[in-house]
Design a protein around this motif. Structure first.
Motif, PDB file in Angstrom:
ATOM      1  N   UNK A 206      56.538  64.577  29.959  1.00 32.68           N
ATOM      2  CA  UNK A 206      56.047  65.104  31.243  1.00 32.68           C
ATOM      3  C   UNK A 206      54.711  65.829  31.116  1.00 32.68           C
ATOM      4  N   UNK A 207      54.521  66.580  30.015  1.00 30.18           N
ATOM      5  CA  UNK A 207      53.249  67.284  29.825  1.00 30.18           C
ATOM      6  C   UNK A 207      52.111  66.295  29.559  1.00 30.18           C
ATOM      7  N   UNK A 208      52.391  65.249  28.798  1.00 38.05           N
ATOM      8  CA  UNK A 208      51.360  64.240  28.523  1.00 38.05           C
ATOM      9  C   UNK A 208      50.944  63.549  29.819  1.00 38.05           C
ATOM     10  N   UNK A 209      51.918  63.191  30.652  1.00 33.57           N
ATOM     11  CA  UNK A 209      51.614  62.557  31.935  1.00 33.57           C
ATOM     12  C   UNK A 209      50.765  63.469  32.807  1.00 33.57           C
ATOM     13  N   UNK A 210      51.078  64.758  32.780  1.00 33.44           N
ATOM     14  CA  UNK A 210      50.306  65.711  33.585  1.00 33.44           C
ATOM     15  C   UNK A 210      48.864  65.802  33.099  1.00 33.44           C
ATOM     16  N   UNK A 211      48.685  65.797  31.797  1.00 40.24           N
ATOM     17  CA  UNK A 211      47.336  65.898  31.237  1.00 40.24           C
ATOM     18  C   UNK A 211      46.508  64.643  31.515  1.00 40.24           C
ATOM     19  N   UNK A 212      47.164  63.494  31.617  1.00 42.74           N
ATOM     20  CA  UNK A 212      46.455  62.240  31.838  1.00 42.74           C
ATOM     21  C   UNK A 212      46.069  62.026  33.294  1.00 42.74           C
ATOM     22  N   UNK A 213      46.610  62.826  34.201  1.00 48.91           N
ATOM     23  CA  UNK A 213      46.282  62.639  35.605  1.00 48.91           C
ATOM     24  C   UNK A 213      44.809  62.946  35.873  1.00 48.91           C
ATOM     25  N   UNK A 214      44.280  62.347  36.931  1.00 50.87           N
ATOM     26  CA  UNK A 214      42.881  62.553  37.298  1.00 50.87           C
ATOM     27  C   UNK A 214      42.633  64.007  37.679  1.00 50.87           C
ATOM     28  N   UNK A 215      41.445  64.531  37.396  1.00 46.46           N
ATOM     29  CA  UNK A 215      41.121  65.909  37.778  1.00 46.46           C
ATOM     30  C   UNK A 215      41.172  66.094  39.297  1.00 46.46           C
ATOM     31  N   UNK A 216      41.521  67.293  39.707  1.00 45.53           N
ATOM     32  CA  UNK A 216      41.576  67.669  41.119  1.00 45.53           C
ATOM     33  C   UNK A 216      40.611  68.825  41.344  1.00 45.53           C
ATOM     34  N   UNK A 217      39.836  68.785  42.427  1.00 45.82           N
ATOM     35  CA  UNK A 217      38.889  69.854  42.735  1.00 45.82           C
ATOM     36  C   UNK A 217      39.604  71.183  42.929  1.00 45.82           C
ATOM     37  N   UNK A 218      38.929  72.247  42.581  1.00 42.65           N
ATOM     38  CA  UNK A 218      39.472  73.583  42.802  1.00 42.65           C
ATOM     39  C   UNK A 218      39.609  73.841  44.301  1.00 42.65           C
ATOM     40  N   UNK A 219      40.729  74.419  44.691  1.00 37.29           N
ATOM     41  CA  UNK A 219      41.026  74.704  46.105  1.00 37.29           C
ATOM     42  C   UNK A 219      41.029  73.430  46.948  1.00 37.29           C
ATOM     43  N   UNK A 220      41.436  72.331  46.348  1.00 46.84           N
ATOM     44  CA  UNK A 220      41.436  71.056  47.070  1.00 46.84           C
ATOM     45  C   UNK A 220      42.565  70.993  48.087  1.00 46.84           C
ATOM     46  N   UNK A 221      42.320  70.292  49.180  1.00 51.41           N
ATOM     47  CA  UNK A 221      43.335  70.092  50.210  1.00 51.41           C
ATOM     48  C   UNK A 221      43.991  68.714  50.056  1.00 51.41           C
ATOM     49  N   UNK A 222      44.175  68.309  48.835  1.00 53.00           N
ATOM     50  CA  UNK A 222      44.823  67.042  48.537  1.00 53.00           C
ATOM     51  C   UNK A 222      45.440  67.147  47.159  1.00 53.00           C
TER      52      UNK A 222
END
Length: 530
Positions: free
Chosen positions: A7-23
């Motif tokens: 689960x941690x590896x999958x989380x690290x591989x996810x695409x970056x998300x902008x700070x304070x993003x609304x998505x």
């Protein structure tokens, strides 16, 4: 100690998300797929002129125009076909880019309201395939230009032994040049699309300098445009050959206009891209192709009667013709530098960003534009593009062949957005992957789009097969002539069939519209369909 659980590896591989993003990264959404927010809309009128000068002033435009001479058109006829094809491409760019201006979404997301949430994978995969093919060809040309540039510094490099088989159509020095070119392309992908205006301008200046430099050399040495420029065409049927020339242009730039919203969504204001689409698009394509035709005609007189339709090959021939003299090597170096720069820019503009976003649409949690671009690069080289463009006839066959698949998809988009929905979209439902979305249709698929696509594509397939296999006789003549109108015919048929099916079998929700994130829901809506 960092955790290395799955689960941690999958989380690290996810695409970056902008700070304070609304998505959030979901099955349907990531940073590169959302409607572009105001702070990322950085393209004005002159930015889009830069975009189209890069898209229109490139080796493809040069080679397409001059290749038409090999196909049997006279220079004047080839110029006319290029101008008309460029103008039609500009009109298509306006129509296909409209949703980017209004809703700030790209082709990957906009396909969902026509094809269905799941059905949209089909046109996205097709465009991904075409983009990979195009990137492979552009990268190979970039590698050849790099090889010529190195050969101008080290003359022996141009004559190094070839360790590949003759049937591969690949030279060892070209392969080395491709590897070096790829080393420059890989870091270029790191530049965000909204920050590419300055690189556009630099590459355009380099390439234009090369074009006009070669033009001045050719005309001055041949004392004019050459005898070939005044000779009549040799095509058996000029009218159909002329239409095939238009098809070659539309198969290249018309297919690119299908994803025009990928770039138009970065516009600061409405109509910022329109002037460049209607003016810069046809002018740059036509001017570059015309220069290519004149240079091909002039160099034909100088080089002993052989039509050299590729400027990169021409530069190599020029160095050989003058026995690698220091002055000529300097000129060839700077001219090939412009070709290298052009291939960098065109590969980013028309291939990596659009294809990267398409691949992101297939797996948004783990693929963004940047990662998708690297996947595209691997596939594009693996298909061996040097086999596709080994001859002039094959080059034109490849260009026009793409239109068989792109034209019907373009017709469906134009009919649905402009005629059926009349520019009304409910953006939040384009990111909702269940039956609560008005774009879910039946099991996530809109059968009307698939029916219209098939109707627009199948009449062109016999002509495509006949063209590739050179069946120019008997029953195939009629199919070939229809194929010469590929983009126009495919677009018109799919447009009318899709429109008709929606009249007979209407869909719901065509009058609904709304923002990406409804004010009452905020970011909560984005996690509903993780």
């Amino acid at each position: 100690m960092p955790s290395w659980s799955w689960p941690d590896i999958k989380q690290r591989l996810q695409c970056p998300v902008d700070e304070d993003a609304e998505y959030e990264n979901t099955t349907w959404c990531n940073r590169d797929l959302i409607p572009i927010p105001p702070e990322r809309r950085t393209y004005g009128v002159w930015s889009y002129f830069g975009y189209w000068t890069v898209s229109g002033s490139c080796i493809s435009a040069w080679s397409t125009g001059s290749t038409l001479l090999s196909f049997g058109l006279s220079p004047q006829q080839a110029i006319g076909a290029v101008i008309l094809g460029g103008f039609i491409s500009g009109l298509l760019a306006v129509g296909c880019g409209w949703m980017g201006e209004v809703h700030h979404i790209g082709f990957t997301v906009s396909s969902r309201f026509s094809w269905g949430m799941r059905g949209s994978y089909f046109p996205v995969i097709i465009r991904t395939f075409v983009s990979c093919m195009w990137f492979g060809m552009q990268a190979f040309w970039g590698g050849q230009a790099t090889s010529v540039m190195i050969g101008a510094i080290i003359p022996g490099f141009a004559h190094m032994p070839n360790y590949f088989s003759k049937s591969s159509h690949l030279q060892t020095n070209d392969f080395i040049g491709l590897l070096i070119w790829m080393c420059g392309f890989i870091p270029a992908v790191l530049i965000k699309p909204e920050k590419l205006q300055l690189p556009f301008f630099i590459c355009f200046v380099f390439f234009c300098s090369s074009c006009f430099g070669i033009l001045i050399w050719a005309v001055s040495q041949a004392h004019g445009p050459g005898n070939l420029f005044h000779e009549p065409g040799s095509a058996p049927n000029t009218g159909w050959a002329f239409m095939f020339g238009i098809t070659a242009i539309l198969g290249s730039w018309g297919a690119g206009t299908l994803g025009q919203s990928d770039w138009v969504r970065y516009s600061k204001r409405r109509y910022a891209p329109t002037l460049s689409q209607l003016v810069a698009c046809p002018i740059t394509i036509a001017l570059t192709a015309t220069i290519g035709i004149i240079v091909t005609s002039s160099s034909n007189k100088l080089m002993g009667g052989e039509i050299q339709w590729n400027p990169i090959y021409l530069l190599s021939d020029i160095q050989e013709y003058y026995h690698s003299s220091p002055r000529v090597r300097a000129g060839v170096f700077f001219a090939s530098l412009g070709m290298v720069a052009s291939q960098f820019s065109i590969s980013v503009v028309l291939n990596s960003v659009s294809c990267g976003m398409d691949l992101a649409g297939l797996w948004p949690k783990y693929i963004n534009i940047r990662r998708g671009s690297y996947i595209m690069a691997i596939i594009g080289i693996a298909v061996q593009p040097w086999q596709l463009i080994s001859t002039a006839d094959k080059f034109l066959s490849v260009l026009s062949g793409f239109g068989v698949f792109m034209a019907p998809a373009t017709g469906i988009m134009l009919a649905d957005y402009h005629v059926i929905r009349r520019h009304r979209l409910k953006l939040s439902d384009l990111y909702r992957g269940d039956s609560s979305s008005i774009y879910w249709f039946r099991n996530g698929v809109n059968w009307r789009a698939f029916a219209a696509f098939t109707a627009g594509m199948w009449p062109l397939l016999p002509g495509l097969a006949a063209n590739v296999n050179d069946w120019n006789y008997g029953q195939w003549v009629g199919w070939l002539r229809l194929y010469n109108l590929t983009f126009l015919v495919g677009l018109a048929i799919s447009f009318l069939v899709f429109w008709g099916l929606n009249v007979v079998f209407p869909v719901g929700g065509i009058d609904q519209e709304g923002p990406f994130i409804p004010e009452s829901e905020g970011v909560v809506y984005a996690v509903w369909f993780i």
